[in-house]
Design an enzyme around this catalytic site. Structure first.
Site, PDB file in Angstrom:
ATOM      1  N   TYR A   1      67.987  64.418 123.562  1.00  0.00           N
ATOM      2  CA  TYR A   1      67.615  65.825 123.584  1.00  0.00           C
ATOM      3  C   TYR A   1      66.163  66.124 123.231  1.00  0.00           C
ATOM      4  O   TYR A   1      65.707  67.248 123.429  1.00  0.00           O
ATOM      5  CB  TYR A   1      68.561  66.610 122.678  1.00  0.00           C
ATOM      6  CG  TYR A   1      69.972  66.587 123.220  1.00  0.00           C
ATOM      7  CD1 TYR A   1      70.329  67.389 124.298  1.00  0.00           C
ATOM      8  CD2 TYR A   1      70.936  65.727 122.696  1.00  0.00           C
ATOM      9  CE1 TYR A   1      71.607  67.350 124.831  1.00  0.00           C
ATOM     10  CE2 TYR A   1      72.219  65.685 123.222  1.00  0.00           C
ATOM     11  CZ  TYR A   1      72.546  66.499 124.289  1.00  0.00           C
ATOM     12  OH  TYR A   1      73.801  66.457 124.824  1.00  0.00           O
TER      13      TYR A   1
ATOM     14  N   ARG B   1      72.023  59.610 135.593  1.00  0.00           N
ATOM     15  CA  ARG B   1      70.663  59.367 136.079  1.00  0.00           C
ATOM     16  C   ARG B   1      70.374  60.070 137.407  1.00  0.00           C
ATOM     17  O   ARG B   1      69.640  59.570 138.240  1.00  0.00           O
ATOM     18  CB  ARG B   1      70.398  57.862 136.236  1.00  0.00           C
ATOM     19  CG  ARG B   1      70.648  57.042 134.963  1.00  0.00           C
ATOM     20  CD  ARG B   1      69.629  57.387 133.884  1.00  0.00           C
ATOM     21  NE  ARG B   1      69.792  56.542 132.712  1.00  0.00           N
ATOM     22  CZ  ARG B   1      70.483  56.873 131.628  1.00  0.00           C
ATOM     23  NH1 ARG B   1      71.090  58.060 131.581  1.00  0.00           N
ATOM     24  NH2 ARG B   1      70.584  56.054 130.604  1.00  0.00           N
ATOM     25  N   ARG B   2      70.965  61.226 137.597  1.00  0.00           N
ATOM     26  CA  ARG B   2      70.699  61.993 138.821  1.00  0.00           C
ATOM     27  C   ARG B   2      70.138  63.379 138.508  1.00  0.00           C
ATOM     28  O   ARG B   2      70.083  64.239 139.386  1.00  0.00           O
ATOM     29  CB  ARG B   2      71.979  62.124 139.653  1.00  0.00           C
ATOM     30  CG  ARG B   2      72.626  60.782 140.014  1.00  0.00           C
ATOM     31  CD  ARG B   2      73.746  60.961 141.003  1.00  0.00           C
ATOM     32  NE  ARG B   2      74.541  59.751 141.154  1.00  0.00           N
ATOM     33  CZ  ARG B   2      75.534  59.616 142.015  1.00  0.00           C
ATOM     34  NH1 ARG B   2      75.867  60.625 142.815  1.00  0.00           N
ATOM     35  NH2 ARG B   2      76.220  58.490 142.093  1.00  0.00           N
TER      36      ARG B   2
ATOM     37  N   PHE C   1      79.922  71.680 116.051  1.00  0.00           N
ATOM     38  CA  PHE C   1      80.410  72.550 117.131  1.00  0.00           C
ATOM     39  C   PHE C   1      80.183  71.870 118.482  1.00  0.00           C
ATOM     40  O   PHE C   1      79.482  70.888 118.583  1.00  0.00           O
ATOM     41  CB  PHE C   1      79.709  73.908 117.090  1.00  0.00           C
ATOM     42  CG  PHE C   1      78.209  73.861 117.119  1.00  0.00           C
ATOM     43  CD1 PHE C   1      77.522  73.910 118.326  1.00  0.00           C
ATOM     44  CD2 PHE C   1      77.460  73.747 115.944  1.00  0.00           C
ATOM     45  CE1 PHE C   1      76.123  73.865 118.370  1.00  0.00           C
ATOM     46  CE2 PHE C   1      76.082  73.712 115.969  1.00  0.00           C
ATOM     47  CZ  PHE C   1      75.413  73.756 117.172  1.00  0.00           C
TER      48      PHE C   1
END
Length: 419
Positions: A129, A96-97, A419
């Site tokens: 994502y 969270r930075r 991958f």
């Protein structure tokens, strides 16, 4: 350890920093953080430091990120250059930075500058994502087969089509496999390329992980003319019931085939093994033919199904022009991209003979975020479904149906690899 966050340096690693980077990666994935010599030697051999990012706090690596060049097959068989992202982690003490955001922004900007059409990854967690413009573009499914319920002939001894199945060794797979896979991926949207190291790892010539290696059996299908058209690696356990009846499970590890005949024969081979009563399919396409190769498709039960390959479009024009289209039509669509990499308004003119896509000032018919464009691009998702969910907006009634007619494919895309 410092409590800083947004001012921590994020940069490519040097060769001497790779051991600390591996330690941070293992920590982030909750593996034993120590770095053994075998893992260090293996990773140092293939890591490109210029594409291996890290965040440092007081000279200690606390976040990892790596990318490498990849080819992704678009609908129709054209390979496009992709920025493949992997080994992403942030140490629990530094979450969270904004470290992941900074690493992602840096990598995607470099990929755009290189001319990559898309970026790809396999998401360990679903919710991370999408905010970076990635959308789930393929799905993977696993089946478990109750062999005794399949209805297959237990006396089966080989293909009826004039082909044959041979058991081969790992060295043979390293010779036969690459060409077979290359033929497969050229016709499979969502498939990616495999380098020599992939085959060496898959056949035990290189053993980078900490999981003990168990040599598989390798079944190869040869067509009547002698051409290799399928490969099925599999392992078997050793299970017996209290009544001294065999109950082995065969686990298939990445069956590939370029024809339905090869695929059918390899599944029948595995299902006909003496002592095997259960077969685990490994990850397959969600519309795989496997269940319907069986006289009783209910003998194959889905045990897992989830998103697999995620895609992030970096160049809308090249992405849309690279793929083929089964229908014919025109669509003007507006893409929103918070990162500023692929946003804009575009006109797509598509037919079975090819497509053109270009920026336009015409009024948009469909509005969507770049992450939804990624899901639609490989042909698996539905614009109409997205519209019902509020993920795309029709600026002209019926535009979602037009998008589906142009973009969706008759068979679902699939990526056989992780991958």
């Amino acid at each position: 350890m410092s409590s800083r966050g947004h001012d921590l340096p994020v940069r490519p690693v040097t060769t001497s920093e790779i051991p600390d980077w591996i330690r941070a990666l293992n920590t982030g994935f909750l593996r034993t953080p120590t770095v053994d010599e075998a893992e260090l030697a293996d990773r140092t051999g293939y890591i490109d430091p210029s594409r291996t990012l890290a965040a440092f706090d007081d000279d200690r690596c606390v976040a990892t990120f790596r990318s490498f060049p990849q080819e992704l097959t678009a609908v129709g068989g054209t390979p496009v250059p992709a920025d493949a992202i992997t080994n992403v982690s942030v140490t629990a003490t530094h979450r969270r930075r904004g470290l992941l955001t900074r690493m992602m922004d840096q990598d995607l900007a470099a990929a755009k500058e290189r001319g990559d059409v898309v970026a790809t990854l396999i998401a360990a967690e679903y919710r991370i994502y999408g905010r970076y413009g990635f959308g789930p573009a393929t799905t993977a499914t696993q089946w478990a087969i109750d062999v005794q319920r399949t209805g297959l002939d237990p006396r089966w001894s080989g293909p009826e089509d004039g082909g044959r199945i041979d058991l081969v060794d790992a060295a043979d797979v390293r010779k036969l496999g690459p060409e077979l896979h290359d033929r497969l991926r050229r016709g499979l949207p969502g498939a990616i390329d495999r380098d020599d190291r992939w085959w060496r790892v898959a056949t035990g010539a290189v053993r980078p992980g900490r999981v003990p290696w168990h040599e598989p059996f390798y079944a190869v299908y040869r067509a009547p003319g002698g051409e290799v058209a399928g490969l099925a690696p599999y392992t078997c356990d050793d299970t017996w019931t209290d009544a001294k009846q065999p109950g082995d499970t065969a686990t298939v590890r990445g069956l590939i085939a370029t024809t339905p005949a090869a695929e059918r024969a390899l599944w029948q081979h595995v299902c006909s093994l003496d002592w095997v009563t259960r077969v685990k399919s490994g990850w397959r396409s969600p519309d795989d033919l496997l269940p319907h190769f069986l006289p009783d498709p209910r003998a194959a039960t889905i045990t897992s199904q989830a998103d697999w390959l995620w895609v992030r479009v970096l160049d809308v024009v090249r992405a849309m022009e690279a793929r083929s289209y089964e229908g014919e039509g025109t669509l003007v669509f507006e893409v929103t991209d918070a990162a500023g990499l692929a946003g804009g308004r575009y006109r797509l003119d598509a037919s079975a003979h090819g497509a053109s896509c270009a920026p336009t000032t015409e009024s948009a018919e469909l509005a969507l975020d770049v992450r939804e464009l990624a899901s639609l691009w490989l042909g698996d998702a539905s614009a109409s479904r997205f519209a019902a969910l509020g993920l795309v907006r029709e600026e002209r009634a019926g535009a979602a149906r037009v998008a589906d007619a142009l973009l969706r494919t008759s068979r679902r895309p699939w990526c056989p690899d992780i991958f």
